[in-house]
Scaffold this motif. Structure first.
Motif, PDB file in Angstrom:
ATOM      1  N   ASP A 173      36.021  41.663  21.255  1.00 61.28           N
ATOM      2  CA  ASP A 173      34.871  42.296  21.895  1.00 61.28           C
ATOM      3  C   ASP A 173      34.531  43.613  21.202  1.00 61.28           C
ATOM      4  N   ALA A 174      35.562  44.396  20.880  1.00 59.76           N
ATOM      5  CA  ALA A 174      35.333  45.695  20.254  1.00 59.76           C
ATOM      6  C   ALA A 174      34.659  45.548  18.896  1.00 59.76           C
ATOM      7  N   GLU A 175      35.095  44.578  18.124  1.00 61.64           N
ATOM      8  CA  GLU A 175      34.477  44.354  16.817  1.00 61.64           C
ATOM      9  C   GLU A 175      33.027  43.916  16.979  1.00 61.64           C
ATOM     10  N   ALA A 176      32.768  43.050  17.939  1.00 67.07           N
ATOM     11  CA  ALA A 176      31.402  42.570  18.176  1.00 67.07           C
ATOM     12  C   ALA A 176      30.477  43.728  18.535  1.00 67.07           C
ATOM     13  N   LEU A 177      30.920  44.608  19.405  1.00 63.37           N
ATOM     14  CA  LEU A 177      30.094  45.750  19.814  1.00 63.37           C
ATOM     15  C   LEU A 177      29.857  46.712  18.654  1.00 63.37           C
ATOM     16  N   GLY A 226      28.191  37.287  12.347  1.00 54.91           N
ATOM     17  CA  GLY A 226      29.133  36.673  13.274  1.00 54.91           C
ATOM     18  C   GLY A 226      28.754  36.813  14.729  1.00 54.91           C
ATOM     19  N   LEU A 227      27.695  37.574  15.018  1.00 56.06           N
ATOM     20  CA  LEU A 227      27.330  37.840  16.408  1.00 56.06           C
ATOM     21  C   LEU A 227      26.796  36.614  17.141  1.00 56.06           C
ATOM     22  N   TRP A 228      26.300  35.631  16.408  1.00 52.67           N
ATOM     23  CA  TRP A 228      25.788  34.428  17.062  1.00 52.67           C
ATOM     24  C   TRP A 228      26.912  33.467  17.451  1.00 52.67           C
ATOM     25  N   ALA A 229      28.140  33.780  17.050  1.00 50.94           N
ATOM     26  CA  ALA A 229      29.272  32.905  17.365  1.00 50.94           C
ATOM     27  C   ALA A 229      30.232  33.526  18.372  1.00 50.94           C
ATOM     28  N   ILE A 230      29.851  34.642  18.979  1.00 47.67           N
ATOM     29  CA  ILE A 230      30.806  35.384  19.808  1.00 47.67           C
ATOM     30  C   ILE A 230      31.180  34.680  21.112  1.00 47.67           C
ATOM     31  N   THR A 231      30.397  33.674  21.546  1.00 53.46           N
ATOM     32  CA  THR A 231      30.755  32.967  22.777  1.00 53.46           C
ATOM     33  C   THR A 231      31.555  31.695  22.505  1.00 53.46           C
ATOM     34  N   VAL A 232      31.782  31.366  21.236  1.00 51.53           N
ATOM     35  CA  VAL A 232      32.594  30.188  20.913  1.00 51.53           C
ATOM     36  C   VAL A 232      34.009  30.395  21.454  1.00 51.53           C
ATOM     37  N   GLU A 243      35.188  34.352  21.860  1.00 51.34           N
ATOM     38  CA  GLU A 243      35.017  34.135  23.302  1.00 51.34           C
ATOM     39  C   GLU A 243      34.961  35.471  24.042  1.00 51.34           C
ATOM     40  N   VAL A 244      33.999  36.297  23.655  1.00 48.67           N
ATOM     41  CA  VAL A 244      33.891  37.622  24.259  1.00 48.67           C
ATOM     42  C   VAL A 244      33.441  37.495  25.710  1.00 48.67           C
ATOM     43  N   SER A 245      33.577  38.558  26.447  1.00 46.72           N
ATOM     44  CA  SER A 245      33.182  38.561  27.853  1.00 46.72           C
ATOM     45  C   SER A 245      31.662  38.509  27.997  1.00 46.72           C
ATOM     46  N   TYR A 273      30.395  40.812  35.377  1.00 46.08           N
ATOM     47  CA  TYR A 273      31.755  40.670  35.899  1.00 46.08           C
ATOM     48  C   TYR A 273      31.845  39.490  36.871  1.00 46.08           C
ATOM     49  N   ALA A 274      30.801  39.276  37.656  1.00 45.66           N
ATOM     50  CA  ALA A 274      30.801  38.143  38.588  1.00 45.66           C
ATOM     51  C   ALA A 274      30.818  36.814  37.834  1.00 45.66           C
TER      52      ALA A 274
END
Length: 407
Positions: free
Chosen positions: A24-28, A63-69, A77-79, A314-315
């Motif tokens: 997550d930190a890298e993505a942000l 790589g930002l388009w793959a962050i939910t993989v 698989e970021v939050s 968060y929900a």
């Protein structure tokens, strides 16, 4: 100006290898750096309606388009909160660029819920390599938004698709175009159609006065063949409790929160340059009591939207490990709250920007109208008034909200 035909003529058939984000930190961190780069020419792109092909290529290659993989397939698989923050960042600098990956993430969420193991391995692999998914979901010529005329027919080795779609955000930039179709039994499917498929026609005819460079035009399917493994169930993502709908709406809310925050930050700078009102009796607009009052109201509302967005994310994440009827309904309502509020504040903040900047705020070269035009067009995606209705009905009568992507 580069056309989408010219852009794709220069691209290799295979996806180039993209950077793979691990946390997550890298993505942000990557999002913060890249969004500031995209900010530089945002007004020019809008005024010239110059489609951001180079920017979107950098966006996906980062790589930002793959962050939910999911992690088990090699992704970060970021939050949901991280996804929301990233979309808001890009939407603040350019609402069009912020919206373009929305349906890509949406398609990946459908895949996560209804795809087979083989389909997940293939499509996730493509995304990790830099593939972009567009969208061909909505239809323009039906009596209402729920109706779909696009059909899928079984043939040897796969299916044929016949139909026409509009509002196809991101389709001009996409390697695959997920399209919503029905079979003869009225079951709905999502077909991941390769962009170079025979019979597939993309038309750059989006003419909205805002979100001008999202590529949201027409896609036509004239007996387009799609392989069996490229088609996944769609309706089952809503007949059972899943987070497909809340997650999709969370991203839409992020777009508006990003626009609102950026408009407010721009307002702070413009007020420092503006002249005070003649009756204020002060030397600087930054001392004008009524201006300060207006700024205070917007500041509170922007912060409220940001907090509602975080609460909603968060929900969604809380329900993700084991979705149930109740926790999905709770997540949907939390998302509906921010979606309704972000609609109101994106319009308010972007309008107050021009008002408090004064007459000089109307000059075309400054492009301050970009925030309002983007907010106004994006907030038409689905009506905030219905969000408030579902929230009220849930709070008072304990009626669960509908399970679909437009809540």
């Amino acid at each position: 100006m580069t056309s989408y035909q010219d852009f794709w003529a220069q691209q290799p058939q295979a996806h180039t290898t993209a950077h793979i984000i691990r946390s997550d930190a890298e993505a942000l961190a990557i999002a913060r750096q890249l969004s500031q780069e995209f900010k530089q020419l945002a007004v020019e792109r809008d005024q010239e309606r110059r489609l951001p092909f180079e920017e979107i290529q950098k966006f996906s290659q980062s790589g930002l388009w793959a962050i939910t993989v999911p992690k088990q397939y090699g992704g970060a698989e970021v939050s949901s909160w991280t996804v929301a923050q990233i979309v808001a960042l890009f939407s603040g600098v350019d609402g069009s660029i912020g919206q373009i990956p929305q349906n890509h993430f949406y398609a990946l969420e459908v895949l996560r819920n209804t795809g087979t193991e083989q389909q997940k391995q293939q499509l996730y692999r493509e995304v990790l390599q830099g593939a972009r998914f567009g969208n061909a979901l909505a239809e323009f010529k039906t009596r209402n938004a729920a109706q779909k005329h696009s059909q899928i027919q079984t043939v040897e080795g796969g299916y044929l698709i016949q139909g026409e779609k509009f509002y196809c955000t991101g389709s001009l930039f996409a390697h695959r175009i997920p399209t919503l179709v029905k079979d003869a039994q009225e079951r709905e499917f999502l077909a991941f159609v390769p962009r170079h498929s025979e019979g597939l026609e993309l038309i750059d005819d989006w003419s909205g006065f805002g979100q001008r460079t999202t590529g949201s035009g027409t896609v036509k399917f004239n007996q387009v063949f799609v392989a069996k493994d490229d088609v996944i169930p769609f309706d089952s993502a809503f007949t059972q409790p899943t987070l497909v709908g809340p997650f999709a709406q969370l991203i839409h809310a992020s777009i508006e929160v990003g626009i609102a925050r950026a408009a407010f930050e721009e307002t702070l700078q413009r007020v420092k340059q503006a002249r005070p009102w003649i009756d204020a009796g002060v030397d600087y607009a930054s001392q004008d009591p009524l201006t300060l009052y207006e700024l205070g109201q917007v500041a509170v509302d922007v912060k409220a939207s940001e907090l509602l967005l975080k609460q909603a994310a968060y929900a969604v994440d809380t329900a993700k490990p084991k979705p149930t009827v109740d926790n999905v309904a709770h997540a949907s309502i939390q998302v509906a709250k921010v979606r309704a509020h972000s609609t109101d504040i994106a319009l308010l903040a972007s309008s107050k920007l021009i008002e408090l900047a004064g007459s000089r705020g109307s000059q075309r070269n400054d492009g301050l109208d970009l925030y309002w035009r983007n907010a106004r067009v994006h907030t038409l995606h689905d009506a905030a008034r219905w969000k408030y209705y579902f929230i009220g009905n849930y709070a008072l009568n304990h009626i669960l909200p509908p399970r679909r992507g437009t809540l």
